[in-house]
Design an enzyme around this catalytic site. Structure first.
Site, mmCIF file in Angstrom:
data_model
loop_
_atom_site.group_PDB
_atom_site.id
_atom_site.type_symbol
_atom_site.label_atom_id
_atom_site.label_comp_id
_atom_site.label_asym_id
_atom_site.label_seq_id
_atom_site.Cartn_x
_atom_site.Cartn_y
_atom_site.Cartn_z
ATOM 1 N N TYR A 1 102.333 71.895 41.188
ATOM 2 C CA TYR A 1 101.821 73.233 41.471
ATOM 3 C C TYR A 1 101.557 74.002 40.183
ATOM 4 O O TYR A 1 101.971 73.597 39.096
ATOM 5 C CB TYR A 1 102.773 73.992 42.405
ATOM 6 C CG TYR A 1 103.948 74.673 41.728
ATOM 7 C CD1 TYR A 1 105.079 73.977 41.352
ATOM 8 C CD2 TYR A 1 103.905 76.051 41.465
ATOM 9 C CE1 TYR A 1 106.152 74.629 40.748
ATOM 10 C CE2 TYR A 1 104.977 76.703 40.866
ATOM 11 C CZ TYR A 1 106.096 75.983 40.514
ATOM 12 O OH TYR A 1 107.151 76.625 39.913
ATOM 13 N N ARG B 1 96.911 71.643 33.132
ATOM 14 C CA ARG B 1 98.333 71.286 33.285
ATOM 15 C C ARG B 1 98.590 70.682 34.671
ATOM 16 O O ARG B 1 99.385 69.757 34.810
ATOM 17 C CB ARG B 1 99.219 72.528 33.057
ATOM 18 C CG ARG B 1 100.708 72.182 33.040
ATOM 19 C CD ARG B 1 101.578 73.339 32.594
ATOM 20 N NE ARG B 1 101.536 74.451 33.524
ATOM 21 C CZ ARG B 1 102.116 75.638 33.307
ATOM 22 N NH1 ARG B 1 102.777 75.861 32.182
ATOM 23 N NH2 ARG B 1 102.034 76.607 34.197
ATOM 24 N N LYS C 1 105.142 70.195 36.125
ATOM 25 C CA LYS C 1 105.365 71.325 37.050
ATOM 26 C C LYS C 1 105.288 70.774 38.472
ATOM 27 O O LYS C 1 104.252 70.817 39.125
ATOM 28 C CB LYS C 1 104.324 72.424 36.798
ATOM 29 C CG LYS C 1 104.775 73.783 37.321
ATOM 30 C CD LYS C 1 104.040 74.900 36.619
ATOM 31 C CE LYS C 1 104.301 76.269 37.219
ATOM 32 N NZ LYS C 1 105.687 76.688 37.272
HETATM 33 N N1 PDD Z 1 106.696 79.595 36.416
HETATM 34 N N2 PDD Z 1 109.278 77.292 32.771
HETATM 35 C C1 PDD Z 1 109.304 77.075 34.101
HETATM 36 C C2 PDD Z 1 110.366 76.189 34.657
HETATM 37 C C3 PDD Z 1 108.352 77.676 34.932
HETATM 38 O O1 PDD Z 1 108.376 77.457 36.262
HETATM 39 C C4 PDD Z 1 107.372 78.525 34.360
HETATM 40 C C5 PDD Z 1 106.315 79.176 35.188
HETATM 41 C C6 PDD Z 1 107.394 78.737 32.970
HETATM 42 C C7 PDD Z 1 106.375 79.612 32.278
HETATM 43 O O2 PDD Z 1 105.125 78.986 32.291
HETATM 44 P P1 PDD Z 1 103.766 79.822 32.234
HETATM 45 O O3 PDD Z 1 103.796 80.614 30.998
HETATM 46 O O4 PDD Z 1 102.719 78.768 32.219
HETATM 47 O O5 PDD Z 1 103.717 80.696 33.478
HETATM 48 C C8 PDD Z 1 108.351 78.093 32.200
HETATM 49 C C9 PDD Z 1 105.755 80.191 37.319
HETATM 50 C C10 PDD Z 1 105.328 81.546 36.888
HETATM 51 C C11 PDD Z 1 106.336 80.150 38.708
HETATM 52 O O6 PDD Z 1 106.883 79.094 39.046
HETATM 53 O O7 PDD Z 1 106.263 81.125 39.430
#
Ligand code: PDD
Length: 303
Positions: free
Chosen positions: A47, A66, A165
């Site tokens: 996701y 990603r 992710k």
């Molecule tokens: N989360 N680390 C984890 C485990 C995450 O799930 C996320 C993002 C990040 C930050 O990544 P980015 O800068 O690409 O948003 C780091 C999203 C926001 C979520 O699961 O809601």
């Protein structure tokens, strides 16, 4: 196969649509996901989450890159094209009326017999959830937030790689539950070596003097799009920035600390395990980096 019903367009009486769900391109009550879907059964899914500014999904290409990388890492092929995916995302964004939208794209390996063998899946399911996202509380940014360091470890890269992710967030769910129990905003997770990895849905940074430091990808963490953007714009703005392993002791002795994510941008962390960070208030370097980030967002939207 039985279908699991869901909702698609949600509005509060008389008000603008607050939530739109697209399933395999359909935004209507006939669309559904099977209870035999492997995302539901095993977390066998990938996701992405992005935020729209003025209805434009920020750094969508980076997020989709990603998503494809995550899928490749778990040997998942997509039965739709990138163009179809973008079209579905844009449909959801158009149907929602607000400018600031939370967009979650979920791709599962699909439904099939109950059997761990991935070849049991027939066809991906593609779900896009869009919802209007009110501004987060201003106090997060002006007063900062308190975190804990949880005992629950982030996976080793040899397990379900945190760099992917995927729909497997149960460690993070438990870490967040511990944080809530302790009245903290969120939890910071360590790796098996005892170093900082990241927050449950965010990356972690410290400031030492005027130097910004964040753990390296090797520590076992998600390569955040916000993290990557900040590494880039910090050096472009002649700020000193580096990727280094950070022990909990080093984090607690830092002058400033903050978390980053696409939806939250930059949130100052003022205490960890009840230990104040620096002065125990949001630091000047954190605030000025956030200003630089906001400026970058505005400039990117003009392009
Ligand atoms: N989360 N680390 C984890 C485990 C995450 O799930 C996320 C993002 C990040 C930050 O990544 P980015 O800068 O690409 O948003 C780091 C999203 C926001 C979520 O699961 O809601």
């Amino acid at each position: 196969m039985k279908k699991l019903g869901t909702f698609f367009l949600k509005a509060t009486k008389g008000l603008a649509i607050k939530e739109v769900v697209s399933i395999n391109g359909q935004i209507d009550s006939k669309a559904a996901i099977s209870v035999f879907d492997r995302g539901f059964l095993y977390g066998d899914s990938v996701y992405e989450v992005t935020l729209t500014y003025n209805k434009i999904p920020f750094l969508l290409d980076e997020h989709l890159d990603r998503l494809y990388r995550s899928a490749r890492s778990i040997h998942m092929e997509f039965s739709f094209s990138r163009e179809e995916l973008i079209k579905d995302i844009n449909n959801v964004i158009e149907k929602l009326e607000g400018d600031r939208q939370y967009i979650r794209v979920i791709v599962t390996r699909g439904a099939g017999e109950i059997n761990l063998d991935p070849s049991a899946a027939t066809k991906n399911n593609l779900v896009i959830i869009g919802r209007n996202l009110p501004e987060y509380p201003i106090s997060w940014y002006e007063k900062g937030v308190s975190m804990i360091i949880t005992d629950i470890l982030r996976n080793s890269k040899r397990s379900m790689d945190p760099g992917v992710k995927s729909g497997n967030y149960l460690n993070n769910v438990l870490a967040m539950a511990e944080a809530k129990e302790k009245k903290a905003f969120d939890a910071i997770m360590l790796n098996y070596k005892g170093n900082i990895t990241e927050g449950t849905t965010s990356n972690i940074w410290i400031v030492e003097g005027s130097r910004f430091v964040t753990p390296p990808l090797d520590a076992g963490l998600l390569g955040g799009i916000t993290r990557k953007t900040l590494l880039l714009i910090a050096s472009k703005n002649n700020l000193s920035v580096s990727e280094e392993n950070i022990s909990p002791e080093r984090l607690k002795a830092a002058d400033e600390c903050f978390l980053t994510s696409s939806t939250k941008e930059i949130v100052p962390i003022i205490s960890v395990d009840d230990c104040p960070i620096g002065t125990g208030t949001p630091g000047p370097h954190t605030k000025s980096l956030h200003k630089i980030y906001k400026k970058f967002v505005q400039e990117s939207l003009k392009k």
